[in-house]
Design a protein around this motif. Structure first.
Motif, PDB file in Angstrom:
ATOM      1  N   THR A  31      -0.001   6.250   7.465  1.00  0.00           N
ATOM      2  CA  THR A  31       0.569   4.989   6.982  1.00  0.00           C
ATOM      3  C   THR A  31       1.725   5.272   6.033  1.00  0.00           C
ATOM      4  O   THR A  31       2.741   4.569   6.056  1.00  0.00           O
ATOM      5  CB  THR A  31      -0.513   4.136   6.288  1.00  0.00           C
ATOM      6  OG1 THR A  31      -1.606   3.950   7.194  1.00  0.00           O
ATOM      7  CG2 THR A  31       0.032   2.779   5.880  1.00  0.00           C
ATOM      8  N   GLN A  32       1.603   6.325   5.234  1.00  0.00           N
ATOM      9  CA  GLN A  32       2.687   6.707   4.323  1.00  0.00           C
ATOM     10  C   GLN A  32       3.944   7.095   5.100  1.00  0.00           C
ATOM     11  O   GLN A  32       5.056   6.729   4.722  1.00  0.00           O
ATOM     12  CB  GLN A  32       2.252   7.868   3.420  1.00  0.00           C
ATOM     13  CG  GLN A  32       3.334   8.365   2.466  1.00  0.00           C
ATOM     14  CD  GLN A  32       3.600   7.387   1.349  1.00  0.00           C
ATOM     15  OE1 GLN A  32       2.665   6.877   0.750  1.00  0.00           O
ATOM     16  NE2 GLN A  32       4.857   7.122   1.046  1.00  0.00           N
ATOM     17  N   LEU A  33       3.779   7.833   6.185  1.00  0.00           N
ATOM     18  CA  LEU A  33       4.931   8.224   7.000  1.00  0.00           C
ATOM     19  C   LEU A  33       5.657   7.005   7.558  1.00  0.00           C
ATOM     20  O   LEU A  33       6.884   6.902   7.480  1.00  0.00           O
ATOM     21  CB  LEU A  33       4.485   9.122   8.161  1.00  0.00           C
ATOM     22  CG  LEU A  33       4.040  10.538   7.822  1.00  0.00           C
ATOM     23  CD1 LEU A  33       3.428  11.206   9.046  1.00  0.00           C
ATOM     24  CD2 LEU A  33       5.200  11.347   7.302  1.00  0.00           C
ATOM     25  N   VAL A  34       4.899   6.073   8.135  1.00  0.00           N
ATOM     26  CA  VAL A  34       5.504   4.862   8.693  1.00  0.00           C
ATOM     27  C   VAL A  34       6.123   4.025   7.585  1.00  0.00           C
ATOM     28  O   VAL A  34       7.241   3.509   7.718  1.00  0.00           O
ATOM     29  CB  VAL A  34       4.461   4.044   9.492  1.00  0.00           C
ATOM     30  CG1 VAL A  34       5.070   2.737   9.987  1.00  0.00           C
ATOM     31  CG2 VAL A  34       3.917   4.854  10.655  1.00  0.00           C
ATOM     32  N   LEU A  86       0.415  -3.090   6.274  1.00  0.00           N
ATOM     33  CA  LEU A  86       0.609  -2.071   7.295  1.00  0.00           C
ATOM     34  C   LEU A  86      -0.571  -1.112   7.314  1.00  0.00           C
ATOM     35  O   LEU A  86      -1.024  -0.657   6.260  1.00  0.00           O
ATOM     36  CB  LEU A  86       1.907  -1.309   6.974  1.00  0.00           C
ATOM     37  CG  LEU A  86       2.306  -0.149   7.861  1.00  0.00           C
ATOM     38  CD1 LEU A  86       2.730  -0.668   9.238  1.00  0.00           C
ATOM     39  CD2 LEU A  86       3.466   0.606   7.228  1.00  0.00           C
ATOM     40  N   ARG A  87      -1.075  -0.824   8.513  1.00  0.00           N
ATOM     41  CA  ARG A  87      -2.114   0.181   8.708  1.00  0.00           C
ATOM     42  C   ARG A  87      -1.719   1.033   9.892  1.00  0.00           C
ATOM     43  O   ARG A  87      -1.329   0.508  10.933  1.00  0.00           O
ATOM     44  CB  ARG A  87      -3.470  -0.462   8.972  1.00  0.00           C
ATOM     45  CG  ARG A  87      -4.202  -0.829   7.700  1.00  0.00           C
ATOM     46  CD  ARG A  87      -5.541  -1.447   7.996  1.00  0.00           C
ATOM     47  NE  ARG A  87      -5.296  -2.884   8.154  1.00  0.00           N
ATOM     48  CZ  ARG A  87      -5.821  -3.652   9.087  1.00  0.00           C
ATOM     49  NH1 ARG A  87      -6.655  -3.155   9.952  1.00  0.00           N
ATOM     50  NH2 ARG A  87      -5.535  -4.925   9.164  1.00  0.00           N
ATOM     51  N   ALA A  88      -1.829   2.343   9.734  1.00  0.00           N
ATOM     52  CA  ALA A  88      -1.459   3.253  10.823  1.00  0.00           C
ATOM     53  C   ALA A  88      -2.512   4.340  10.959  1.00  0.00           C
ATOM     54  O   ALA A  88      -3.200   4.688  10.000  1.00  0.00           O
ATOM     55  CB  ALA A  88      -0.087   3.870  10.558  1.00  0.00           C
ATOM     56  N   SER A  89      -2.613   4.863  12.176  1.00  0.00           N
ATOM     57  CA  SER A  89      -3.526   5.975  12.437  1.00  0.00           C
ATOM     58  C   SER A  89      -2.886   6.881  13.475  1.00  0.00           C
ATOM     59  O   SER A  89      -1.951   6.485  14.172  1.00  0.00           O
ATOM     60  CB  SER A  89      -4.878   5.460  12.943  1.00  0.00           C
ATOM     61  OG  SER A  89      -4.707   4.768  14.164  1.00  0.00           O
ATOM     62  N   SER A  90      -3.385   8.103  13.537  1.00  0.00           N
ATOM     63  CA  SER A  90      -2.851   9.046  14.520  1.00  0.00           C
ATOM     64  C   SER A  90      -3.980   9.883  15.089  1.00  0.00           C
ATOM     65  O   SER A  90      -5.033  10.033  14.480  1.00  0.00           O
ATOM     66  CB  SER A  90      -1.782   9.941  13.892  1.00  0.00           C
ATOM     67  OG  SER A  90      -2.368  10.810  12.950  1.00  0.00           O
ATOM     68  N   ALA A  95       5.891   8.507  14.045  1.00  0.00           N
ATOM     69  CA  ALA A  95       5.916   7.510  12.962  1.00  0.00           C
ATOM     70  C   ALA A  95       7.309   6.901  12.829  1.00  0.00           C
ATOM     71  O   ALA A  95       7.453   5.696  12.606  1.00  0.00           O
ATOM     72  CB  ALA A  95       5.479   8.149  11.648  1.00  0.00           C
ATOM     73  N   ARG A  96       8.347   7.723  12.982  1.00  0.00           N
ATOM     74  CA  ARG A  96       9.725   7.229  12.911  1.00  0.00           C
ATOM     75  C   ARG A  96      10.001   6.245  14.042  1.00  0.00           C
ATOM     76  O   ARG A  96      10.599   5.186  13.834  1.00  0.00           O
ATOM     77  CB  ARG A  96      10.709   8.398  12.973  1.00  0.00           C
ATOM     78  CG  ARG A  96      12.139   8.016  12.738  1.00  0.00           C
ATOM     79  CD  ARG A  96      13.085   9.221  12.740  1.00  0.00           C
ATOM     80  NE  ARG A  96      12.582  10.356  11.980  1.00  0.00           N
ATOM     81  CZ  ARG A  96      12.234  11.540  12.503  1.00  0.00           C
ATOM     82  NH1 ARG A  96      12.359  11.769  13.797  1.00  0.00           N
ATOM     83  NH2 ARG A  96      11.781  12.509  11.737  1.00  0.00           N
ATOM     84  N   ASP A  97       9.523   6.560  15.243  1.00  0.00           N
ATOM     85  CA  ASP A  97       9.700   5.661  16.382  1.00  0.00           C
ATOM     86  C   ASP A  97       8.971   4.337  16.158  1.00  0.00           C
ATOM     87  O   ASP A  97       9.508   3.262  16.445  1.00  0.00           O
ATOM     88  CB  ASP A  97       9.193   6.310  17.666  1.00  0.00           C
ATOM     89  CG  ASP A  97      10.065   7.464  18.130  1.00  0.00           C
ATOM     90  OD1 ASP A  97      11.214   7.583  17.648  1.00  0.00           O
ATOM     91  OD2 ASP A  97       9.588   8.250  18.975  1.00  0.00           O
TER      92      ASP A  97
END
Length: 181
Positions: free
Chosen positions: A67-70, A91-95, A162-164
């Protein structure tokens, strides 16, 4: 007579071409480059209304590295940092990594990282989101016999994905603001 007519005809057509070019150049002097989304307004310092709205988004603090990267990509891409934000982006992200193939020795030689980010855009003080979506991006990397190289390749692939994801979210938010949400 045909000997003198040919150079004269060439000179006239050359002058006509130069004249047409001059008229075309004069017509283009009024053209300008303008923002894709929205009109420029003196009230926003010459920025488009969409760009001003995008820079007025405060992004919630991240809870994990992905999430920090995004968030970092969005922060710089949106021009966030307004002293008086008008919108809040949750915002919430996972990988996750996945093996694509296995070499002859049984070692993985191709892997992919998938970053998934879900967002909700709120007007500050409102409970209902004005825009929301989930965005997914993948990036591949090669796996080798060196543990550090594999870890570094994973980190780099995750950053690319994350950039994409952030670029797609930026475009979706800009479209939402341009549509008048």
């Amino acid at each position: 007579m045909s000997d003198t007519a040919s150079p004269l005809r060439h000179m006239i057509s050359r002058r006509a071409l130069l004249g047409a070019f001059g008229v075309g150049a004069l017509a283009l002097t009024g053209c300008q480059v303008s923002p894709l989304y929205g009109d420029q307004s003196p009230a926003t310092g010459g920025r488009s209304a969409t760009a001003s709205a995008l820079s007025a988004i405060a992004i919630d603090a991240p809870s994990d590295r992905t999430t920090q990267l995004v968030r970092n990509e969005l922060f710089f891409g949106l021009g966030s940092g307004s002293t008086t934000p008008q919108y809040r982006l949750a915002l919430r992200a996972s990988s996750g990594a996945q093996t694509l193939g296995v070499g002859g020795t049984g070692a993985a030689f191709a892997r992919t990282v998938r970053v998934t980010a879900s967002y909700q855009l709120f007007v500050i003080g409102a409970e209902r989101p004005i825009a929301e979506n989930t965005v997914i991006s993948t990036a591949s990397y090669d796996s080798v016999d060196q543990r550090f190289a594999n870890q570094r390749a994973l980190i780099d692939a995750e950053a690319r994905a994350a950039r994409d994801v952030a670029r797609v979210i930026e475009a979706q938010l800009a479209a939402a603001f341009a549509a008048g949400r």
